[in-house]
Motif scaffolding. Sequence first.
Motif, PDB file in Angstrom:
ATOM      1  N   ARG A 192      58.612  43.072  46.196  1.00  0.00           N
ATOM      2  CA  ARG A 192      58.143  43.074  47.718  1.00  0.00           C
ATOM      3  C   ARG A 192      56.728  42.627  47.954  1.00  0.00           C
ATOM      4  NH1 ARG A 192      57.897  48.229  45.681  1.00  0.00           N
ATOM      5  NH2 ARG A 192      55.706  49.215  45.835  1.00  0.00           N
ATOM      6  N   ASP A 193      56.179  42.530  46.736  1.00  0.00           N
ATOM      7  CA  ASP A 193      54.469  42.103  46.931  1.00  0.00           C
ATOM      8  C   ASP A 193      54.486  40.671  46.516  1.00  0.00           C
ATOM      9  OD1 ASP A 193      53.659  44.558  47.550  1.00  0.00           O
ATOM     10  OD2 ASP A 193      53.327  45.360  45.646  1.00  0.00           O
ATOM     11  N   LYS A 194      55.378  39.919  45.739  1.00  0.00           N
ATOM     12  CA  LYS A 194      55.049  38.657  45.398  1.00  0.00           C
ATOM     13  C   LYS A 194      54.811  37.658  46.060  1.00  0.00           C
ATOM     14  CE  LYS A 194      57.841  38.949  40.952  1.00  0.00           C
ATOM     15  NZ  LYS A 194      56.515  38.879  40.102  1.00  0.00           N
ATOM     16  N   SER A 195      55.667  37.650  47.379  1.00  0.00           N
ATOM     17  CA  SER A 195      55.326  36.737  48.681  1.00  0.00           C
ATOM     18  C   SER A 195      54.081  36.893  49.264  1.00  0.00           C
ATOM     19  CB  SER A 195      56.621  36.674  49.365  1.00  0.00           C
ATOM     20  OG  SER A 195      57.588  36.204  48.913  1.00  0.00           O
ATOM     21  N   PRO A 196      53.759  37.969  49.529  1.00  0.00           N
ATOM     22  CA  PRO A 196      52.469  38.318  50.077  1.00  0.00           C
ATOM     23  C   PRO A 196      51.178  37.862  49.079  1.00  0.00           C
ATOM     24  CG  PRO A 196      53.716  40.018  50.685  1.00  0.00           C
ATOM     25  CD  PRO A 196      54.364  39.326  49.617  1.00  0.00           C
ATOM     26  N   ALA A 197      51.294  38.033  48.088  1.00  0.00           N
ATOM     27  CA  ALA A 197      50.244  37.905  46.955  1.00  0.00           C
ATOM     28  C   ALA A 197      49.851  36.509  46.897  1.00  0.00           C
ATOM     29  CB  ALA A 197      50.588  38.546  45.639  1.00  0.00           C
ATOM     30  N   GLU A 198      51.194  35.588  46.640  1.00  0.00           N
ATOM     31  CA  GLU A 198      51.105  34.499  46.664  1.00  0.00           C
ATOM     32  C   GLU A 198      50.478  33.809  48.005  1.00  0.00           C
ATOM     33  OE1 GLU A 198      55.131  33.125  45.662  1.00  0.00           O
ATOM     34  OE2 GLU A 198      55.045  33.947  43.662  1.00  0.00           O
ATOM     35  N   GLU A 199      50.884  34.304  49.142  1.00  0.00           N
ATOM     36  CA  GLU A 199      50.188  33.571  50.265  1.00  0.00           C
ATOM     37  C   GLU A 199      48.993  33.910  50.476  1.00  0.00           C
ATOM     38  OE1 GLU A 199      52.626  35.376  53.313  1.00  0.00           O
ATOM     39  OE2 GLU A 199      54.604  34.505  52.949  1.00  0.00           O
ATOM     40  N   ALA A 200      48.277  34.936  49.911  1.00  0.00           N
ATOM     41  CA  ALA A 200      47.012  35.200  49.989  1.00  0.00           C
ATOM     42  C   ALA A 200      46.290  34.604  49.058  1.00  0.00           C
ATOM     43  CB  ALA A 200      46.955  36.699  49.667  1.00  0.00           C
ATOM     44  N   GLY A 201      46.974  33.973  47.891  1.00  0.00           N
ATOM     45  CA  GLY A 201      46.159  33.075  47.097  1.00  0.00           C
ATOM     46  C   GLY A 201      45.594  33.757  45.888  1.00  0.00           C
ATOM     47  N   GLU A 202      45.576  32.972  44.520  1.00  0.00           N
ATOM     48  CA  GLU A 202      45.326  33.714  43.491  1.00  0.00           C
ATOM     49  C   GLU A 202      43.679  33.812  43.319  1.00  0.00           C
ATOM     50  OE1 GLU A 202      46.935  31.806  40.106  1.00  0.00           O
ATOM     51  OE2 GLU A 202      49.158  32.635  40.445  1.00  0.00           O
ATOM     52  N   LEU A 203      43.416  35.088  42.401  1.00  0.00           N
ATOM     53  CA  LEU A 203      42.083  35.328  42.196  1.00  0.00           C
ATOM     54  C   LEU A 203      42.112  35.403  40.604  1.00  0.00           C
ATOM     55  CD1 LEU A 203      40.968  38.164  44.590  1.00  0.00           C
ATOM     56  CD2 LEU A 203      40.426  35.612  44.722  1.00  0.00           C
ATOM     57  N   THR A 204      40.994  34.837  39.975  1.00  0.00           N
ATOM     58  CA  THR A 204      40.889  35.088  38.628  1.00  0.00           C
ATOM     59  C   THR A 204      40.143  36.638  38.557  1.00  0.00           C
ATOM     60  OG1 THR A 204      38.685  34.248  38.579  1.00  0.00           O
ATOM     61  CG2 THR A 204      40.386  32.938  38.124  1.00  0.00           C
ATOM     62  N   ILE A 205      40.090  37.154  37.291  1.00  0.00           N
ATOM     63  CA  ILE A 205      39.463  38.569  37.201  1.00  0.00           C
ATOM     64  C   ILE A 205      38.036  38.373  37.397  1.00  0.00           C
ATOM     65  CG2 ILE A 205      39.183  38.206  34.823  1.00  0.00           C
ATOM     66  CD1 ILE A 205      40.299  41.429  36.480  1.00  0.00           C
ATOM     67  N   GLU A 206      37.622  37.337  37.165  1.00  0.00           N
ATOM     68  CA  GLU A 206      36.065  37.307  37.722  1.00  0.00           C
ATOM     69  C   GLU A 206      36.015  37.138  38.960  1.00  0.00           C
ATOM     70  OE1 GLU A 206      37.016  36.038  33.340  1.00  0.00           O
ATOM     71  OE2 GLU A 206      37.660  35.188  35.409  1.00  0.00           O
ATOM     72  N   GLU A 207      36.696  36.492  39.765  1.00  0.00           N
ATOM     73  CA  GLU A 207      36.582  36.320  41.204  1.00  0.00           C
ATOM     74  C   GLU A 207      36.857  37.817  41.756  1.00  0.00           C
ATOM     75  OE1 GLU A 207      38.132  31.634  41.969  1.00  0.00           O
ATOM     76  OE2 GLU A 207      39.537  33.196  41.603  1.00  0.00           O
ATOM     77  N   TYR A 208      37.967  38.664  41.284  1.00  0.00           N
ATOM     78  CA  TYR A 208      38.063  39.816  41.786  1.00  0.00           C
ATOM     79  C   TYR A 208      36.905  40.829  41.728  1.00  0.00           C
ATOM     80  CZ  TYR A 208      40.089  44.498  42.373  1.00  0.00           C
ATOM     81  OH  TYR A 208      40.184  45.782  42.542  1.00  0.00           O
ATOM     82  N   GLY A 209      36.377  40.583  40.428  1.00  0.00           N
ATOM     83  CA  GLY A 209      35.098  41.464  40.266  1.00  0.00           C
ATOM     84  C   GLY A 209      34.159  41.047  41.098  1.00  0.00           C
ATOM     85  N   ALA A 210      33.851  39.791  41.364  1.00  0.00           N
ATOM     86  CA  ALA A 210      32.798  39.645  42.277  1.00  0.00           C
ATOM     87  C   ALA A 210      32.900  40.121  43.736  1.00  0.00           C
ATOM     88  CB  ALA A 210      32.744  37.991  42.519  1.00  0.00           C
ATOM     89  N   LYS A 211      34.393  40.074  44.001  1.00  0.00           N
ATOM     90  CA  LYS A 211      34.577  40.784  45.250  1.00  0.00           C
ATOM     91  C   LYS A 211      34.353  42.535  45.436  1.00  0.00           C
ATOM     92  CE  LYS A 211      38.288  37.785  47.369  1.00  0.00           C
ATOM     93  NZ  LYS A 211      37.688  37.946  48.886  1.00  0.00           N
ATOM     94  N   VAL A 212      34.676  42.830  43.920  1.00  0.00           N
ATOM     95  CA  VAL A 212      34.657  44.313  44.144  1.00  0.00           C
ATOM     96  C   VAL A 212      32.715  44.899  44.368  1.00  0.00           C
ATOM     97  CG1 VAL A 212      34.614  46.518  42.533  1.00  0.00           C
ATOM     98  CG2 VAL A 212      36.380  44.854  42.907  1.00  0.00           C
ATOM     99  N   ALA A 213      31.926  43.816  43.654  1.00  0.00           N
ATOM    100  CA  ALA A 213      30.764  43.954  43.404  1.00  0.00           C
ATOM    101  C   ALA A 213      30.009  43.741  45.023  1.00  0.00           C
ATOM    102  CB  ALA A 213      29.963  42.841  42.613  1.00  0.00           C
ATOM    103  N   GLU A 214      30.634  42.868  45.496  1.00  0.00           N
ATOM    104  CA  GLU A 214      30.072  42.771  47.014  1.00  0.00           C
ATOM    105  C   GLU A 214      30.638  43.590  48.009  1.00  0.00           C
ATOM    106  OE1 GLU A 214      32.979  39.014  48.603  1.00  0.00           O
ATOM    107  OE2 GLU A 214      31.337  38.636  47.861  1.00  0.00           O
ATOM    108  N   GLY A 215      31.646  44.467  47.595  1.00  0.00           N
ATOM    109  CA  GLY A 215      32.377  45.553  48.527  1.00  0.00           C
ATOM    110  C   GLY A 215      33.352  44.954  49.556  1.00  0.00           C
ATOM    111  N   SER A 216      34.058  43.852  49.100  1.00  0.00           N
ATOM    112  CA  SER A 216      34.991  43.240  50.170  1.00  0.00           C
ATOM    113  C   SER A 216      36.546  43.591  49.639  1.00  0.00           C
ATOM    114  CB  SER A 216      34.690  41.707  50.330  1.00  0.00           C
ATOM    115  OG  SER A 216      34.691  41.131  48.729  1.00  0.00           O
ATOM    116  N   THR A 217      36.770  44.456  48.874  1.00  0.00           N
ATOM    117  CA  THR A 217      38.207  44.643  48.507  1.00  0.00           C
ATOM    118  C   THR A 217      38.493  45.760  49.295  1.00  0.00           C
ATOM    119  OG1 THR A 217      37.262  46.430  46.880  1.00  0.00           O
ATOM    120  CG2 THR A 217      37.780  43.956  46.064  1.00  0.00           C
TER     121      THR A 217
END
Length: 217
Positions: A192-217
């Motif tokens: 159920r999550d595969k299509s929405p995740a693909e549509e939202a676009g992939e993130l590397t773990i580093e990019e995700y970490g940056a989002k967490v740091a900036e509080g945008s998750t």
Amino acid sequence: MTVIYGPDHRALQDEHDSRRLADLWQSMLIHQELAPEEQAFISSRDFFFLATVDAEGKPTVSYKGGGQGFVRALDPKTLAFPGYDGNGMFLSAGNIAENRSVGMLFIDFETPHRLRVQGEAELVRGGELVSSFPGAAYAVRVAVTDAFVNCGRYIHKHARVETSRHVPDAEGKQPIAEWKRIDAVQPHLPKRDKSPAEEAGELTIEEYGAKVAEGST
């Protein structure tokens, strides 16, 4: 009433000369039905802390959040709350399926005020209760065994900031969790999550970490 004090509680109470005080609190504060004002307090909360225990007796505690009133008092002895989309581990829900004992802590950081509820919980996987919570995958019904108000003197007082954007709306819709976009996670997502995740676009773990740091998750 459940047994509140065991031998070790009594030993500590005697060590600190608080047995009389502990007995007073048990007789004055601990009760088995939620008063109307306690039901109203619970329904005014948009988060609480849930303690559960697994089959081996190992505890865990988790934060549960939602819209105001997402925890309901069905009657003075019964509470219910939804199980929203999570990380797929089902730690709290699995513990409840194995060991029904739960503890619930409701806090108001603005007043401050807190209420503790202990009970026996059960998972509800379908039906009217689940459908009454938009966006819920399941619901939890809690039979209250004990409730009591705790002194709020050590609660750090602060005002509300904002509600999480991930709380399901009236139709049960919510934005995809950013961690589901991580490239290493996507192959392991439920269908159920595969299509929405693909549509939202992939993130590397580093990019995700940056989002967490900036509080945008």
